[in-house]
Design a protein around this motif. Sequence first.
Motif, mmCIF file in Angstrom:
data_model
loop_
_atom_site.group_PDB
_atom_site.id
_atom_site.type_symbol
_atom_site.label_atom_id
_atom_site.label_comp_id
_atom_site.label_asym_id
_atom_site.label_seq_id
_atom_site.Cartn_x
_atom_site.Cartn_y
_atom_site.Cartn_z
ATOM 1 N N GLU A 88 -8.027 -17.816 20.160
ATOM 2 C CA GLU A 88 -7.513 -17.812 19.372
ATOM 3 C C GLU A 88 -8.197 -17.774 17.919
ATOM 4 O O GLU A 88 -7.249 -17.307 17.016
ATOM 5 C CB GLU A 88 -6.594 -19.592 19.312
ATOM 6 C CG GLU A 88 -8.098 -20.199 19.135
ATOM 7 C CD GLU A 88 -7.552 -22.092 19.643
ATOM 8 O OE1 GLU A 88 -6.102 -22.110 20.195
ATOM 9 O OE2 GLU A 88 -8.311 -23.212 20.148
ATOM 10 N N HIS A 147 -8.139 -27.691 27.415
ATOM 11 C CA HIS A 147 -8.222 -27.961 26.125
ATOM 12 C C HIS A 147 -8.934 -29.084 24.633
ATOM 13 O O HIS A 147 -8.260 -30.016 25.497
ATOM 14 C CB HIS A 147 -7.146 -27.151 25.376
ATOM 15 C CG HIS A 147 -7.467 -25.842 25.588
ATOM 16 N ND1 HIS A 147 -7.089 -24.160 24.553
ATOM 17 C CD2 HIS A 147 -7.233 -24.944 26.984
ATOM 18 C CE1 HIS A 147 -7.185 -23.419 25.479
ATOM 19 N NE2 HIS A 147 -7.726 -23.790 26.655
ATOM 20 N N GLU A 148 -9.828 -29.039 23.912
ATOM 21 C CA GLU A 148 -9.942 -29.686 22.878
ATOM 22 C C GLU A 148 -10.064 -30.751 24.440
ATOM 23 O O GLU A 148 -10.040 -32.062 23.805
ATOM 24 C CB GLU A 148 -8.825 -30.263 22.228
ATOM 25 C CG GLU A 148 -7.953 -29.724 21.313
ATOM 26 C CD GLU A 148 -7.413 -28.334 21.434
ATOM 27 O OE1 GLU A 148 -7.628 -27.169 21.493
ATOM 28 O OE2 GLU A 148 -6.305 -28.763 22.556
ATOM 29 N N GLU A 172 -11.812 -25.574 27.325
ATOM 30 C CA GLU A 172 -12.639 -25.015 26.641
ATOM 31 C C GLU A 172 -13.590 -25.459 26.171
ATOM 32 O O GLU A 172 -14.908 -25.740 26.555
ATOM 33 C CB GLU A 172 -10.866 -25.214 25.211
ATOM 34 C CG GLU A 172 -11.181 -24.352 24.020
ATOM 35 C CD GLU A 172 -10.332 -24.435 23.035
ATOM 36 O OE1 GLU A 172 -10.153 -25.472 22.601
ATOM 37 O OE2 GLU A 172 -9.524 -23.474 22.226
ATOM 38 N N GLU A 177 -14.952 -26.919 18.034
ATOM 39 C CA GLU A 177 -14.840 -25.882 17.218
ATOM 40 C C GLU A 177 -15.295 -24.877 16.622
ATOM 41 O O GLU A 177 -15.099 -24.550 15.279
ATOM 42 C CB GLU A 177 -13.330 -25.706 17.324
ATOM 43 C CG GLU A 177 -12.710 -26.115 19.615
ATOM 44 C CD GLU A 177 -10.724 -25.905 18.707
ATOM 45 O OE1 GLU A 177 -10.634 -25.540 18.245
ATOM 46 O OE2 GLU A 177 -10.553 -26.410 20.826
HETATM 47 CA CA CA Z 1 -8.299 -25.134 21.002
#
Ligand code: CA
Length: 691
Positions: free
Chosen positions: A500, A475-476, A494, A193
């Motif tokens: 977010e 996610h992750e 994700e 991220e």
């Molecule tokens: Ca995330």
Amino acid sequence: MKTLLLLSTALIAVPAAAQDQPVSTTNETIKPQLPSAIPSAIATSPDGSITVTVATDAEGHASYSVSRKGELIVSPSRLGFLFTDAPKFDRHLRIERVTRDKADATWTQPWGEWKTIRDNHTEMRVRLAETDGLKRMVDVVFRLQDDGIGFRYEFPEQPGFKTVNIAEELTQFAFATDATAWWKPAFEWNREEYLYNRTPLTGVGTAATPITLKLASGTHVALHEAALVDYAGMNVAKVEGNTLKAVLTPGAGAPKVTRTGAFTTPWRTLILADDAPGLYMSHLELNLNEPNRLGDVSWVKPGKFVGVWWNMITGKWSWATGPQHGATTARVKTYIDFASANKIPGVLVEGWNVGWDGDWFGNGNAMRFDTPTPDFDATELARYAKSKGVYLIGHNETGGSASHYDAQLDRAFGYARDHGIPAVKTGYVTDAGQIERVDPDGTARREWHEGQWMVNHYTRVVTTAAKYRVAIDSHEPVKDTGLRRTYPNWVAREGSRGMEYNSWAGKNPPEHEANLAFTRMLEGPMDFTPGVLSLKGSDDSDILSTIAKQLALYVVLYSPVVMAADTPENYAKYSQAFQFIRDVPTDWSDTRVLNGEVGDYVTFARRDRRSDDWYIGSVTDENPRALTVTLDFLDAGKSYTAQIYRDGPGADYKTAARHSIAFESKKVRKGDRLTLALAPGGGQAIRLKAR
Ligand code: CA
Ligand code: NOJ
């Protein structure tokens, strides 16, 4: 007769027999020759545009190089391995055998950006054998499409080398020229991220893949991997000059990868194209994955969803129980009503289960994946959703306690099946390198999200979910390497900065999505969760986008499961814009990238799988643009109504006019031209409704 092949450092004489070797559907073997007699082996892609050369030098180092349309792309680059318990596989190698194959077939995606995928490739298998010492051997298999190549190592079963403990892959990528590179760091605490860096290739540090390059010649390259199975994820690090090398993600133990018996590594992939749109149009990643192993997957349903999420991300509601709890029976019912009224099939519910009340970040050991909190009436909500023609989407946040989740997988997906939940979003929120693994003997270890053990964990989750007919949106996650072909219930991930980040401080900049289109999106579907039409994050902060751009993201950022992330109240406020979100499908029969430059702008056109309608989405960075597109993809003889959602007067992501949007409708036909005027940080969305 000899043919001369230009490599970066030398003119190497190549036996004509090796180069002219016809490809066929059956394997044919070139007879083993003396090491000095096979200095190199050459393969070309079906249309002849891409050439791969494998060679050994005087010391027996093996290398490969890649050319496209006469341009050297990758200079001779090392192949080989380091092991933790055996000498390296690197020197005293000779090409012992070369076999070739080819195929030209089409296959159907059960859901996707394209319905039909053509896999037209040639293959060259080069056996590298040690001339002394342990006399080990490894095949390097090259697949060449006209838009890129993949290669992988295949370890045959061999005596004295049964268990292979890999310390590092020695694979290198020595690009022939400098380039502009778009990349994000590997091995940093926030996993995938990060925003994308744009630097010269010589300025790349240690990068996650895919890494996207624009060479000095204009040729675009995306370096990634395909079919990451039972192996560690590959990152790349600068060696010197334009040369990158593979750096595998570590695990909790000394070897980065341990395998026994015959095995293959993932494919190392290079998509090659004239321009950025060409990178996205390649099917190399999917073609290098194994076909569907799940059989009938008609139970995997693409579709949009809403949910009690944005109010939690902005801090209004909580995952934990208490007065702010988002996942209460009453609140979820309002989302079910909203979804039903707007023909949106899914409602995501996070924070519905026991375990969130304590410190779950990096410690999910209290999480119970089959036990709702007392204020969440699971039976009643399952009944209510069904009565309204809607399904709930589950959520399993592990906090990185992967073994704790492993132990509950059957219960988690049994619960989902029993409550009519066809898809579960998973989460692994913990810092990189902090996944908690507990072995059967109780030994606790710390793993990386993309190490071999976690690669296998994610696959276990997806295959267990499949037994219960549940789809997974991770996610992750571990990065996507095209495994949706093999496991079509792995619908999205994700794996990059999603919406977010627009709630929090340090928001995604306007260029982010134009970066994603040619980096993260080359992996596969991303659960970005677009559609925040209020353009407001936490503490009333402004999102750096226009409304029209939020709509365009539904076409630009592909996923078969897509959230309409904003609240029902905000959609009521922006109801005319919301109509596009109501209309836009999430499953396509065709996709075209009409224009684009990495990090600057991009325009997609996609055809609905269930009608003759096309949709266009175009986004820009901080610069305004006027992009002219030709509607040459429409059906001849048909008339279409273009329902246009464009940036309105004065629209600008920097000012209150970010909400300025204009609506227009006009008749168009195949071949017509449209000029898309994009505001700073803006975009445009168009439905081309066939009549
Ligand atoms: Ca995330
Ligand atoms: C991070 C995920 O990306 C987000 O979507 C989710 O709501 C939180 N973790 C909580 O699980």
